[in-house]
Design an enzyme around this catalytic site. Structure first.
Site, PDB file in Angstrom:
ATOM      1  N   ARG A 158      -6.017  61.517 -59.403  1.00 54.51           N
ATOM      2  CA  ARG A 158      -5.586  61.684 -60.798  1.00 54.51           C
ATOM      3  C   ARG A 158      -6.798  61.766 -61.713  1.00 54.51           C
ATOM      4  NH1 ARG A 158      -0.039  59.043 -61.147  1.00 54.51           N
ATOM      5  NH2 ARG A 158       0.065  57.809 -59.241  1.00 54.51           N
ATOM      6  N   SER A 184     -15.497  64.367-110.775  1.00 51.11           N
ATOM      7  CA  SER A 184     -14.444  64.337-109.763  1.00 51.11           C
ATOM      8  C   SER A 184     -14.686  65.521-108.839  1.00 51.11           C
ATOM      9  CB  SER A 184     -13.075  64.437-110.429  1.00 51.11           C
ATOM     10  OG  SER A 184     -12.080  64.504-109.447  1.00 51.11           O
ATOM     11  N   MET A 199      -3.618  66.688 -67.629  1.00 53.39           N
ATOM     12  CA  MET A 199      -4.464  66.828 -66.465  1.00 53.39           C
ATOM     13  C   MET A 199      -3.635  66.842 -65.186  1.00 53.39           C
ATOM     14  SD  MET A 199      -7.291  66.983 -67.996  1.00 53.39           S
ATOM     15  CE  MET A 199      -8.333  66.926 -66.567  1.00 53.39           C
ATOM     16  N   ASP A 239     -12.091  73.676-103.582  1.00 63.75           N
ATOM     17  CA  ASP A 239     -12.896  74.821-103.995  1.00 63.75           C
ATOM     18  C   ASP A 239     -14.338  74.690-103.511  1.00 63.75           C
ATOM     19  OD1 ASP A 239     -10.736  75.928-105.094  1.00 63.75           O
ATOM     20  OD2 ASP A 239     -11.511  76.114-107.120  1.00 63.75           O
ATOM     21  N   TYR A 267     -13.418  55.924-106.416  1.00 65.35           N
ATOM     22  CA  TYR A 267     -12.027  56.081-105.982  1.00 65.35           C
ATOM     23  C   TYR A 267     -11.844  57.398-105.231  1.00 65.35           C
ATOM     24  CZ  TYR A 267     -11.438  59.468-109.742  1.00 65.35           C
ATOM     25  OH  TYR A 267     -11.566  60.570-110.541  1.00 65.35           O
ATOM     26  N   HIS A 306       8.181  63.791 -71.291  1.00 70.56           N
ATOM     27  CA  HIS A 306       7.096  64.521 -71.943  1.00 70.56           C
ATOM     28  C   HIS A 306       7.388  64.725 -73.429  1.00 70.56           C
ATOM     29  CE1 HIS A 306       4.945  68.243 -73.174  1.00 70.56           C
ATOM     30  NE2 HIS A 306       3.966  67.690 -72.485  1.00 70.56           N
ATOM     31  N   ARG A 365      -6.819  67.668-115.974  1.00 65.48           N
ATOM     32  CA  ARG A 365      -7.684  68.855-115.863  1.00 65.48           C
ATOM     33  C   ARG A 365      -7.205  69.933-116.816  1.00 65.48           C
ATOM     34  NH1 ARG A 365      -7.945  72.041-110.250  1.00 65.48           N
ATOM     35  NH2 ARG A 365      -5.862  72.650-110.926  1.00 65.48           N
ATOM     36  N   ARG A 422      -2.477  50.722 -70.079  1.00 64.29           N
ATOM     37  CA  ARG A 422      -3.299  51.224 -71.191  1.00 64.29           C
ATOM     38  C   ARG A 422      -2.647  50.777 -72.492  1.00 64.29           C
ATOM     39  NH1 ARG A 422      -1.616  57.592 -70.340  1.00 64.29           N
ATOM     40  NH2 ARG A 422       0.610  57.235 -70.452  1.00 64.29           N
ATOM     41  N   GLY A 428       0.054  64.398 -69.711  1.00 68.51           N
ATOM     42  CA  GLY A 428       0.595  65.666 -69.216  1.00 68.51           C
ATOM     43  C   GLY A 428      -0.411  66.782 -69.212  1.00 68.51           C
ATOM     44  N   GLY A 471     -13.935  68.359-106.590  1.00 66.90           N
ATOM     45  CA  GLY A 471     -12.839  69.240-106.182  1.00 66.90           C
ATOM     46  C   GLY A 471     -13.241  69.856-104.853  1.00 66.90           C
ATOM     47  N   THR A 472     -12.980  69.121-103.791  1.00 67.09           N
ATOM     48  CA  THR A 472     -13.532  69.556-102.500  1.00 67.09           C
ATOM     49  C   THR A 472     -12.786  70.747-101.907  1.00 67.09           C
ATOM     50  OG1 THR A 472     -12.300  67.735-101.515  1.00 67.09           O
ATOM     51  CG2 THR A 472     -14.650  67.406-101.874  1.00 67.09           C
ATOM     52  N   LYS A 487      -8.124  55.134 -67.564  1.00 65.75           N
ATOM     53  CA  LYS A 487      -7.347  54.722 -66.399  1.00 65.75           C
ATOM     54  C   LYS A 487      -8.227  53.974 -65.398  1.00 65.75           C
ATOM     55  CE  LYS A 487      -4.406  57.757 -64.433  1.00 65.75           C
ATOM     56  NZ  LYS A 487      -3.010  57.427 -64.040  1.00 65.75           N
ATOM     57  N   CYS A 519     -10.857  64.568-105.823  1.00 71.61           N
ATOM     58  CA  CYS A 519      -9.453  64.919-106.046  1.00 71.61           C
ATOM     59  C   CYS A 519      -9.032  66.105-105.189  1.00 71.61           C
ATOM     60  CB  CYS A 519      -9.194  65.191-107.519  1.00 71.61           C
ATOM     61  SG  CYS A 519     -10.066  66.613-108.171  1.00 71.61           S
ATOM     62  N   ARG A 521      -2.706  68.446-112.946  1.00 74.16           N
ATOM     63  CA  ARG A 521      -2.938  69.885-113.171  1.00 74.16           C
ATOM     64  C   ARG A 521      -2.051  70.374-114.297  1.00 74.16           C
ATOM     65  NH1 ARG A 521      -3.010  69.772-106.908  1.00 74.16           N
ATOM     66  NH2 ARG A 521      -1.334  68.411-107.557  1.00 74.16           N
ATOM     67  N   GLU A 562     -17.020  71.282-108.335  1.00 80.39           N
ATOM     68  CA  GLU A 562     -16.340  72.079-107.318  1.00 80.39           C
ATOM     69  C   GLU A 562     -17.068  73.392-107.058  1.00 80.39           C
ATOM     70  OE1 GLU A 562     -12.393  73.205-108.744  1.00 80.39           O
ATOM     71  OE2 GLU A 562     -13.057  72.955-110.812  1.00 80.39           O
TER      72      GLU A 562
END
Lengths: 905, 905
Positions: free
Chosen positions: B101, B797, B112, B802, B884, B491, B651, B373, B110, B799-800, B28, B864, B595, B778
């Protein structure tokens, strides 16, 4: 590969190999060569190398026979010449018979197949009968050969639960003639048996028994190579961590005969006492027997030395008259042979600078040594021998230490029976003290039952007539082994000592079947308790109480040597003053892990923690925690006092809260009544605490960070105890450890609470104390971000139990479903919960140590997982540069020794 | 620190700051300065920097007031001069009133606190009344100030569920005088209200209302700084991932008055349509009102443009006569002002090259801009604006792509109502299309209930009279929001658009209380279903079916831009041909995770797998698996065909077997009956499969390695399907993925089975096919030993999901107990299951990629886990050098855009 030397000959004090070539010739082959070189009488022969075994596994039978053929023929020719005999002799020449034995780098007792008397056929048996003038001996050897070859090479085995087909033939002959033993059979009987045995082979194997000695030789050599990959050999290698790729050598050696009459015999001897370590030549022998008779336990052998024989008689209450008549020692019955043997054993021990385990045969008054090797020994013997040999100038300090197998100390550290308990215990029987230690447990009669009951957490005593390699897994699972038959060198005895298990063999008055045990007329069934003292050979009825061993004598000397040579020090994992004291006596220098939650389970304490769990708000929790405060303070006071002057790492509350709440309705009702609330509220709370994967749930510092009041109470209790002890003039050194950190923010939030409370308490008490704040590294992410965490934490302690669980993704509680299969299939070399996985988990440990010290070089680093007492893991910790390892009190000496060995290597 | 410049003045087309100083001046403040610099009329004032907020949090109130005092006094003096007014004026001068302000770097609508009309007291009110000639305005401003200041600075709030004490005073005056609105109050009423308000402050706050304008100023400035750390501000920051340390600036600005009569007014305007993206100036205004009146939703505002007004009338069925009389646009009611405003908005949009969201006030016929803004917008508007502006030459391609918030595409990808379902659905009401999208769910009336029901898995519609910041968490939990009151900039509308939630405001004929909803006389209660179409504003009764959106128009153009600029490609996680098709339409180039176990749950298939589980031996398992083979082959045929030409990562079976068995007695009895065995056997099997920590149990390749026949069946099904499709002339590309590898040996054992079976099948079918074998990374140990694994695996691949569980030691199923607390306390910046933890988990991902490529540079690497569709995680994957990312079909466009942004950055 075609330029490989595949065969090494030996004989007549000459040899192509020597003792340093164990990897190539196997232990047995290398020592047969060496014995020749130092002038010990050994039947001539040759060794086919372990490399050929590897070739065999890669290229197959036919190709490898072709590759080694010429060299083996040279080996046979050399042997023929030395022994003045002819392989496949006809007519004039004395036939050369040979034994074919396996011999790997590491001893694998009872694992590998052996063929004796090879070279026998319808022709040679006649020549031998004629030349030896002992037709019975000749046909007895022949029938033994057919049975052994039929079994080992041609796969003739018992089927469908029947008795072995060869034994059936023998049983029939004995029954028809009313004989009670094999030796009563006549020459004619034996000739008939030979024919029947050949018929059995033809019927079961579908081909004739081979008459050509060369066919017999190739068949046997290949059978030895094949035996490398039998299931039981693989299992043994897994247990002993022998790599599959080592392979076995094959020893082909001229036969000598202990069964040629009363001037012949065979035996096993030890240059020192394998059970106690005493510097006393000893062993067992049998007159007119072949080697298998001694170790199989079928006949109970006699002592070699007179002193051994006298001791035996005393143990058994045998009169001197009877002893001299029926149980005379070799020293008494064949004094010349005995003297020669005694000289040989002394020569061999001096040469190898270690206790020797030897096999010998006396053929018609001539001594032949068939094998020597460093003898297996109990933990106590291991320690005593090393200390003695050091004193005797046979070895130096470094050798004395490095020769210890740290795990074997375990035997010296296990409880023994309480004297008072023994005084009141009913003695059932007495047998040979085949492997020392004490064990109490329920009776089982099969290896399978031993495994099943042990998995349930029962201590079991495996009771067998005699043991065989098939019993191995049961022996592994058992706390102790009791056999009806067999001597000190029987399968049961040798294997039990190797495993460090208590074992009693040849117990008097006992009869064992596959389902029952009768001791002097009293019947015992599966599930009944008995107790074995493997150091005295006494069998007791029921359970017998045990006491803790202490560290003194030779053991103490060995520990002093370790202390002198170590770099890392050893702490203990202890939750009580008594554990702390025990460990301190064993040389622990501090506590590496004091688990505070164990204190919460005792007696009334559980109610306070349950009250806290059920409290609906902060105030309620604080009220409940206030009740725990004085109790915890007292706990910490006791432990800090017991370890006064040494660091005591106290881990803050770690387990998920549901471990403190009951799951069954009855206990929930009790809890509701006790806390004055409805059972529905209790149930709802218990349900809300349920977790799908508690290992990865709301525990460790996650509790302290969601309920900071718990950490406040624990920090207060620790610092109050410390202030009180300091005021009394003691030197308490608490190290407060935050568990299960994954992010530095988790640590910071806990550290803030601890330091704030500590400041408050010191202010209140007007005492200034020293303490450290640090963290456990047990979550992979903590290891990965250790440089952030070490900026604040004063110490790291690796919790390798959980770190292993998370790094592998194995739940220790559930891995039983696949870990044994993985180990059997070779996917895992060993159980990573027992032996630290240096490749994976170890990588995180090294990384965290380096990262931590990169920002704080003085960072104190230790390990408090159970690996802290496992020798290979201790060595890893040493290499990683840790300050200390911590382990359970009874493993402290093992860790101390392993730490010294690591420093010396 | 004392040389810091803490205050930046602006006014009269001059400014010390500019738009580039957002970090220091807040959004602002920077834009107020910038507007001055480009000649837009802005009331003078000054900005206290965000650095002062940080100082304030560190040093506290008194110290910081002292530090900034001199500069603030200069700021006030400059403002006085520019505005020709005097702060705390007495007598002759016109009093300067100011607004105070907050203004952080990132917009926090809404969140502050704001204080208006500051400088009022018993003296100044009289001067203002006199100088303005409008006594009512003066006292109305005074009473508003006391209420706002009392609330925001002095903490006078509603207590114990009572109505706000200031509102109680107003209610009493209105009741006593029978007024229906505040505006009916007379000057005398207002004077009495002022006195009563001061009494309320004294009573509630325990001190007098401050009369000194300087005291008022310091109080307000500090209140703004304090508001940075209110619970709701912290919550908003957590949700929007705004760092706590950014702080807020404070803008002190001369008041201008939209409530000085009918020649005054106030409004909010957008340079383009924030909902649709249409290039059409629009906004809302109110005559004779202050800013809060527009955004609070208390009065329904009017359209700024004539076209907007006409559209509004059409939506509401308002006649042109009534529209012109009661609802005329600003364009019609104040054409000169409108033209000036229109020029300003054009100037601002051109200057910022982005859609502007502006606030303005008209004071007695003069236009003042209070704020500009970059406007928040819906996902559809975001895409359309960027495509349009690119076409209009306002921005370049890179800007167009980088200006997208990838997550906002989600709104375009969510289902909309089916046309046929809408045709049959009963329309209940129509309101403002405040935020687009479709939502069906059960009615709840409070934020708490919204959270509770959403946690149970219910889709909920939050129904409120109007929303306030207290409702934020409920809006976050809800699928849609319906309000009785409020305009497009209320709001509810602003926040819902920001969240991408469907919202309808000012729905016709509806009455909402805290416990009930009545729509045109029909009562609805909590738990009843309604459906909202946020794009049309229509409210439907009950559930309405939805359809899948497609990728075309501007969306398609944006995807083409992304495609042109990306480096990584995007795959999808899909278990069925239909999912594969959907994803392919969204631009997926292959399947990153198929899967196979999901296929086992459908219909009769579960019985075959249960039969396998219960089989007692290998043969029984093979028989059961034989039944699954044709089913799996068909599954794979369908999926490979749908993704023809692209790689399909399949898999092998992953979940523990107990996921396929029932836990309740009834289902167990059914299973027993169906399989023709006793229920005891079923129970025993289910019990034996129970695991304490299934996450870390017998699953993944541990199944395939203990039951190789499962892998054999799956490999056969895959390769048979591949051969069949190849024979039909298609180009199937299966990539067989071994799950849950921790050691290279596990992988090798699975690979051997797969390659063996594949060779057999190709031999049988006489078809040669291409396929790959690789593994999921994984388990932490797999990442740590990736160099070993990559020697054999053709692809990795990650397996994020696990990997995150094990690296943090968090069970995703259980972490709900502490993760929200951790995020609230700032221990975690965000949920690591939503946003990849780059520090810890990411370290393992990078390590594994590097180690893998060190031995196999061509190793194909992808992700994946669900992170594959999360923009910051996609950027990380790009930096790591992955080939990928793979994500759920509806997140494919998001991932594509994120991948392009990553490549451009």
């Amino acid at each position: 590969m075609s330029n490989l030397k595949r065969v090494y000959t030996f004989g007549d004090k000459k040899a192509e190999g020597n003792a340093s070539m164990k990897n190539l010739l196997g232990g047995k082959g290398a020592n047969l060569a060496e014995m020749n070189l130092i002038g010990v009488p050994v039947p001539a022969g040759f060794t086919i190398t372990t490399e050929v075994c590897t070739e065999y596994n890669q290229k197959g039978k036919d190709a490898v026979v072709e590759l080694m053929k010429a060299e083996v023929e040279v080996g046979i020719a050399t042997t023929e010449k030395t022994m003045n005999a002819k392989f496949g002799a006809k007519g004039e020449e004395f036939p050369l018979l040979v034994s074919v034995r396996s011999g790997a780098r590491a001893s694998m007792p009872g694992m590998m197949n052996t063929v004796l008397n090879l070279g026998m056929n319808d022709e040679t048996v006649k020549v031998i009968a004629e030349k030896s003038g002992n037709e019975k001996f000749a046909y007895d050897s022949y029938r033994r050969f057919i049975q052994m070859y039929g079994d080992v090479v041609m796969g003739v085995e018992a089927e469908n639960g029947e008795h072995c087909p060869f034994e059936q033939v023998l049983d029939k002959v004995k029954k028809d003639n009313n004989y009670s033993t094999d030796t009563e059979m006549t020459v004619e009987d034996l000739k008939a048996v030979v024919e029947d045995f050949k018929a059995v082979v033809k019927a079961k194997a579908g081909e004739d028994f081979p008459t050509n000695p060369w066919d017999q030789l190739w068949g046997s050599v290949c059978a030895v190579f094949d035996s490398w990959n039998t299931e039981r050999a693989i299992l043994y290698r897994r247990m002993e961590q022998i790599p599959d790729e080592w392979g076995t050598a094959v020893n082909v050696q001229a036969m000598v005969y202990g069964n040629m009459g009363d001037n012949s015999g065979t035996g096993v001897a030890f240059s020192r006492d394998a059970a106690t370590g005493e510097d006393q030549f000893n062993g067992e022998y049998l007159i007119n027997a072949q080697g298998e008779d001694v170790v199989s336990g079928v006949r109970t052998p006699l002592e070699i030395t007179k002193i051994g024989s006298l001791r035996w008689a005393e143990r058994n209450g045998t009169s001197e008259e009877v002893r001299v008549k029926d149980f005379a020692s070799l020293e008494e019955s064949m004094p010349t042979i005995y003297n020669e043997l005694n000289n040989v054993q002394q020569k061999l021990e001096d040469h190898y600078s270690d206790m020797q385990d030897m096999e010998f045969t006396i053929q018609d008054g001539k001594l032949w040594m068939l094998q020597t090797r460093n003898g297996k020994r109990t933990g106590a013997a291991m320690v005593k021998m090393a200390v003695d040999m050091l004193k005797q100038g046979l070895i130096d300090e470094k050798t004395a230490i490095l020769r210890q197998e740290p795990n074997k100390l375990d035997e010296l550290l296990h409880p023994v029976f309480e004297a008072s308990a023994i005084a009141n215990a009913k003695v059932l029987s007495k047998g040979l003290p085949a492997s020392p230690g004490a064990a109490t447990g329920i009776i089982v009669f099969s290896a399978d039952d031993a495994e099943i009951e042990a998995e349930k957490g029962e201590k079991v005593i495996l009771v067998r007539r005699e043991t065989s390699p098939e019993d191995l897994k049961g022996m592994y699972a058992a706390a102790g082994i009791l056999t009806e038959r067999g001597g000190m060198t029987s399968h049961a005895a040798v294997v039990a000592r190797g495993m460090g298990k208590c074992c009693i063999s040849s117990a008097a008055g006992i009869t064992v079947s596959n389902t029952s045990l009768t001791i002097n007329g009293i019947a015992f069934k599966k599930g009944d308790y008995i107790s074995l003292d493997g150091s005295t050979g006494v069998v007791y009825e029921g359970k017998v109480a045990t006491i803790t061993p202490t560290l003194d004598g030779d053991f103490g000397k060995m520990m002093d040597l370790a202390e002198k040579n170590t770099k890392m020090y050893v702490r203990t994992n202890a939750d009580s003053p008594s554990d702390a004291k025990t460990a301190r006596e064993f040389g622990a220098k501090g506590i590496g892990l004091c688990r505070t939650e164990h204190m919460f389970f005792e007696g009334e304490r559980i109610w306070a923690i349950r009250e806290m769990i059920l409290a609906e708000n902060l105030e309620g929790r604080k009220n409940a925690l206030a009740k725990l405060l004085p109790i915890q303070r007292e706990d910490f006071t006791g432990i800090l006092e017991a370890m006064d002057g040494f660091g005591v790492t106290i881990r803050l509350l770690d387990p998920p809260l549901h471990e403190f709440t009951p799951n069954d309705t009855t206990s929930q009702a009790e809890m509701a009544a006790k806390l004055g609330i409805s059972i529905e509220v209790v149930k709802a709370k218990v349900d809300s605490l349920h977790e799908f994967n508690p290992m990865l749930g709301h525990r460790g510092c996650r509790l302290g960070n969601t309920y900071p009041e718990i950490t406040e109470m624990q920090a207060r209790a620790i610092i109050e105890a410390t202030c009180d002890l300091k005021a009394k003039g003691l030197n308490p050194k608490p190290e407060i450890m935050v568990p299960l950190i994954g992010t530095v923010e988790e640590y910071l939030m806990q550290e803030e609470i601890i330091r704030r409370v500590a400041a408050e308490v010191q202010e209140e008490k007007g005492v200034k104390v020293d303490f450290m704040v640090g963290t456990m590294i047990e979550i992979p992410r903590a290891a990965l971000t250790a440089n952030e965490i070490a900026k604040h934490a004063e110490f790291f302690s690796f919790g390798t139990n959980d770190l292993t669980q998370m790094t592998f993704g194995y739940s220790r509680d559930d891995a039983g479903k696949f870990l044994p299969i993985y180990i059997n299939k070779g996917i895992l070399k060993n159980d990573p919960f027992q032996q630290l996985d240096q490749t994976g988990v170890g990588q995180l440990v090294e990384m965290a140590t380096q990262k931590g010290r990169s920002v704080k070089p003085e960072l104190k680093v230790g390990i408090c997982g159970e690996h802290g007492g496992e020798p290979t893991s201790v060595e890893f910790c040493h290499r990683t540069g840790m300050d200390y390892v911590s382990c359970s009190p009874f493993r402290v000496p093992i860790a101390r020794l392993a730490a010294a060995q690591a420093a010396l290597r």
